[in-house]
Design a protein around this motif. Structure first.
Motif, short mmCIF file in Angstrom:
data_model
loop_
_atom_site.label_atom_id
_atom_site.label_comp_id
_atom_site.label_asym_id
_atom_site.label_seq_id
_atom_site.Cartn_x
_atom_site.Cartn_y
_atom_site.Cartn_z
N UNK A 1 39.34 49.44 41.99
CA UNK A 1 39.02 50.25 40.80
C UNK A 1 40.04 51.36 40.56
N UNK A 2 40.47 52.03 41.62
CA UNK A 2 41.40 53.15 41.45
C UNK A 2 42.85 52.71 41.39
N UNK A 3 43.14 51.59 42.04
CA UNK A 3 44.53 51.12 42.05
C UNK A 3 44.54 49.60 42.08
N UNK A 4 44.94 49.01 40.95
CA UNK A 4 44.99 47.54 40.86
C UNK A 4 46.33 47.04 41.40
N UNK A 5 46.27 46.20 42.42
CA UNK A 5 47.46 45.60 43.04
C UNK A 5 48.54 46.64 43.37
N UNK A 6 48.08 47.73 43.95
CA UNK A 6 48.98 48.80 44.43
C UNK A 6 49.81 49.45 43.32
N UNK A 7 49.31 49.40 42.10
CA UNK A 7 50.05 50.03 40.99
C UNK A 7 49.77 51.52 40.89
N UNK A 8 48.66 51.97 41.56
CA UNK A 8 48.27 53.37 41.41
C UNK A 8 47.48 53.62 40.15
N UNK A 9 47.21 52.56 39.39
CA UNK A 9 46.41 52.66 38.16
C UNK A 9 45.26 51.67 38.22
N UNK A 10 44.17 52.04 37.57
CA UNK A 10 43.07 51.08 37.41
C UNK A 10 43.46 50.07 36.35
N UNK A 11 42.95 48.86 36.47
CA UNK A 11 43.17 47.85 35.42
C UNK A 11 42.69 48.37 34.08
N UNK A 12 41.64 49.22 34.09
CA UNK A 12 41.10 49.78 32.85
C UNK A 12 42.11 50.67 32.13
N UNK A 13 43.10 51.17 32.87
CA UNK A 13 44.09 52.09 32.29
C UNK A 13 45.35 51.38 31.82
N UNK A 14 45.43 50.08 32.08
CA UNK A 14 46.67 49.35 31.80
C UNK A 14 46.69 48.76 30.39
#
Length: 367
Positions: A29-42
């Motif tokens: 939830x807080x970091x999708x695939x180590x991006x540091x962002x949630x998928x909801x924020x992408x």
């Protein structure tokens, strides 16, 4: 309720999701695939979402054996939006459509379609849902743009045990509440659609599977987001899609695949519904199901407590005691009353066994 106690959720929708899927979502939830962002924020045009979008479509095609001449798209607007979208995309072919009204949702769909063309009810609407007239009594229009039915009426507990014969008229089917619960031949249909929020994900996305040759007579008034051809041309990112809903749906589809695919979902569905119906049948009329046996849903099972017409005081007591055992959302739809247990894919056989155990104990105390 203690944090270790999992609720037994028999709600009709938004419905129970597999626990392992929710745990996976929680971990990302807080970091999708180590991006540091949630998928909801992408961005919906990011490479991460593009992969989810593609994987979701590929999984649906694989799990349902969707032929190559069918497109798979995701739209928004829920079932109600899809009722309008179907008519706007297809009714212009001849100006009329056939509708089989077997309950609440097909009735709403027919009323929505009347805004865009002529609707022929192939049999009179029943005063009380719970049956499907014999196909020999149907009055089909050979010139209809399409024939529409709801494969499983979520409110009324009616499920078609067969695919209707329409003599070449394309079939449109609402499978919102039973898609991915049994195998079927996609090639028998022109359009299949279903809201995600029952068997395949959270609310927000609607899956549409359509035969390519049927699209091309879209009404001029059709909003772009409801134009199946336009949405397909833009790979379901014509506008900002329900990215989080599709993200969770992709995980649920992976879960179905890992757990034996649609065939195993069908086996489990038969066991779960069989157990509950047998309990009702063997209760000496303490529990009763008002639906004709030949069209009883495996997925949404309405029943009454305290006799064929139900005892509302007893039903209220049933619901209170059920909640005390962490069994939730068993209250029947406001339009029909009584009790309703929805047995979607994420509802396990052990969940149903616990419900049945409670039902037998409740009967012994209140007979």
């Amino acid at each position: 309720m203690g944090s270790s106690q999992s609720a037994l959720n028999f709600g009709a929708g938004p419905a129970k999701l597999p626990r392992e899927v929710l745990a996976e979502v929680q971990g990302e939830l807080l970091s999708y695939q180590s991006t540091g962002m949630s998928l909801m924020e992408m961005s919906h045009r990011s490479k991460e979402y593009d992969q989810i979008n593609k994987s979701s479509q590929d999984l649906i095609r694989e799990l349902l054996s969707v032929p190559d001449n069918y497109r798979i798209i995701f739209i928004q607007g829920g079932g109600l939006g899809a009722f309008a979208a179907v008519a706007m995309n297809l009714i212009g072919r001849t100006g009329s459509a056939d509708y089989a009204v077997t309950g609440t949702w097909s009735d709403k769909a027919a009323k929505e379609a009347q805004k865009y063309g002529t609707v022929n009810l192939v049999f009179p609407k029943a005063d009380k849902p719970g049956s499907v007239p014999d196909p020999g009594q149907w009055k089909l229009n050979p010139d209809a743009s399409y024939f529409y039915y709801c494969d499983n009426e979520t409110v009324d507990g009616v499920e078609f045990p067969y695919i209707p014969e329409t003599n070449g008229v394309p079939i449109v089917v609402d499978m919102s509440s039973n898609i991915m619960t049994r195998k079927f031949d996609v090639s028998k249909f022109g359009v299949i659609f279903g809201g995600a929020q029952k068997n395949i994900g959270p609310a927000g996305a609607v899956v549409v599977i359509y035969r390519e040759d049927l699209i091309g007579n879209v009404m001029k008034i059709t909003p772009s987001i409801f134009d199946f051809g336009q949405v397909a041309k833009n790979n379901s990112v014509l506008n900002t899609p329900a990215t989080f809903s599709v993200y969770v749906m992709e995980k649920v589809l992976q879960w179905i695949k890992r757990n034996g695919g649609v065939g195993e979902m069908e086996n489990q569905s038969a066991k779960k519904s069989g157990l509950l119906y047998n309990t009702i049948r063997n209760s000496n009329n303490f529990y009763s199901c008002p639906i004709d046996e030949n069209v009883r849903s495996r997925i949404n099972i309405p029943f009454r407590v305290g006799g064929p017409n139900g005892d509302e005081t007893l039903e209220e007591k049933f619901l209170i005691e059920a909640e005390n055992r962490y069994m939730y959302q068993l209250k029947g739809h406001r339009s029909v009353g009584g009790i309703r247990a929805s047995l979607y894919n994420a509802v396990s056989l052990s969940d149903v066994e616990l419900l049945v155990k409670f039902m037998k104990e409740f009967q012994s105390r209140n007979q």
